[in-house]
Design an enzyme around this catalytic site. Structure first.
Site, PDB file in Angstrom:
ATOM      1  N   ASP A  70       0.822  -1.207   0.000  1.00 10.21           N
ATOM      2  CA  ASP A  70       0.000   0.000   0.000  1.00 10.21           C
ATOM      3  C   ASP A  70       0.854   1.255   0.000  1.00 10.21           C
ATOM      4  O   ASP A  70       2.058   1.220   0.281  1.00 10.21           O
ATOM      5  CB  ASP A  70      -0.948   0.006   1.206  1.00 10.21           C
ATOM      6  N   GLU A 119      -0.060  -1.367   5.710  1.00  5.13           N
ATOM      7  CA  GLU A 119       1.017  -0.923   6.603  1.00  5.13           C
ATOM      8  C   GLU A 119       0.883   0.549   6.930  1.00  5.13           C
ATOM      9  O   GLU A 119       1.135   0.973   8.059  1.00  5.13           O
ATOM     10  CB  GLU A 119       2.372  -1.216   5.942  1.00  5.13           C
TER      11      GLU A 119
END
Length: 389
Positions: free
Chosen positions: A82, A144
């Site tokens: 991400d 994350e």
């Protein structure tokens, strides 16, 4: 350009081209499944056995665990899929274009940290399962940037992945074995409104927050006197007063006030103990009177990380880079991997100063040094005999 370098750049471009923003704000949050599915196809073609594990209650988000070889131990190369949100109006390059210019590749996630996943695959292509005495695992995680949900899910499952781990966050190709933790808390005081001409008509939440802030600053001074680690650029734990809001009009006694704080503890300072001390100290400040105190974690927090200096992965990365393993102030998924029985180093190309910024880029000159380092680590921890373990 050699075929292998062309393929690496093409893989980086393809990963950058897929939007995969994670955010606590629903209007920004996106699935990472297209990135995971793309990686899964590449890794299967390279001979890996691939598992895709959706996050609990989030089928649009998933971790990927790809394994080459078998047996205990081995090496895990880990990265998150991400990115943070972005402001397109401040970019000079297409955030999803993967444009190469001036010896750099530009794009959202170029440094933090989609390029590393392509690098891990490129390094692995030099090996087959028959070459490996111990497994090589490529781990790609979800969310994350917005709460570590992917790493939390792995830790909750408790399934061992390997003995040694490298997370390819941008560290300028220097190993990191320690980082601070993160605790963010909302502190709310509820009072009673009334006409400002007579303080007895209400209970002023702003005045209560003044006492709370004084206690927080005293606690910060005590923590900084007690804890210190010279390996960090900021040697002490920090406590930041980041956001406050209270009241609605100057002629009304303030009925509600909320303060948001950020604490960055050093290794050895557990989040649960810090949060308990925070609640206990502030509870004493407002134990008498009409004001009501409450707390809300802004997210679960990230523990500080410390991998022993004598760990084999630390010694190996120091030897290969010629740099001592250091410490950084930002958090990573390292504590969750260590909790699974791994010994983890943070090491990757690029600079964290470039991450989360418009025109994020990765210098092309860092690609081959990182590839060489990854190949050497795979050779040491997956191909050589047990003495390397």
């Amino acid at each position: 350009m050699p075929t292998s370098e062309f393929r690496l750049l093409d893989h980086i471009r393809q990963l950058i081209a897929i939007p995969s923003v994670s955010s606590a704000s629903p209007q920004w949050d996106q699935s990472n499944r297209p990135v995971i599915d793309l990686l899964a196809g590449w890794l299967e073609q390279a001979g890996f056995t691939v598992r895709i594990e959706p996050l609990p209650d989030r089928p649009d988000k998933a971790n990927l665990i790809a394994t080459l070889g078998s047996g205990p131990g081995g090496l895990v190369l880990a990265g998150h899929t991400d990115t943070v949100p972005y402001d397109a109006g401040r970019w000079h390059y297409d955030p999803f274009g993967g444009i190469v210019a001036d010896g750099r590749i530009y794009g959202l996630g170029a440094t933090d940290m989609k390029a590393f996943l392509a690098l891990a695959l490129a390094a692995a292509r030099d090996f087959t399962a028959r070459d490996l005495r111990r497994p090589l695992v490529i781990l790609a995680t979800a969310n994350e940037e917005s709460g570590m949900e992917g790493a939390r899910a792995l830790a909750a499952a408790g399934q061992p992945l390997g003995r040694h781990a490298l997370i390819g966050e941008p560290t300028g190709l220097k190993p990191v074995r320690m980082h601070k933790g993160i605790l963010m808390e909302a502190i709310r005081i509820e009072g009673r409104s009334g006409h400002s001409s007579d303080p007895a008509l209400g209970a002023n939440a702003l005045e209560g927050m003044h006492r709370v802030i004084a206690e927080l600053l005293q606690w910060r001074a005590e923590l900084q006197a007690r804890y210190r680690n010279p390996l960090f650029a900021v040697e002490v734990p920090t406590l930041n007063l980041g956001h406050i809001h209270g009241g609605d009009n100057p002629n009304r006694i303030c009925a509600d006030c909320e303060l948001h704080i950020d604490i960055r503890p050093l290794p050895g300072m557990a989040l649960a103990e810090l949060r308990g001390a925070l609640h206990e100290r502030l509870g004493r400040v407002l134990v008498d009177g009409e004001l009501k105190l409450s707390f809300t974690p802004l997210f679960e927090g990230i523990e500080a990380m410390e991998t022993p200096a004598a760990a084999a992965i630390v010694r190996a990365t120091e030897e290969l880079t010629g740099a001592p393993a250091g410490a950084v102030g930002f958090g990573t998924e390292g504590p969750y991997l260590n909790a699974l029985g791994m010994e983890t180093v943070i090491l990757g190309p690029g600079s964290v100063e470039c991450a989360h910024q418009p025109d994020e880029f990765l210098a092309l000159a860092t690609l081959n040094p990182m590839l060489d380092l990854l190949r050497s680590l795979i050779g040491r921890f997956c191909v050589q005999d047990d003495r390397a373990q």
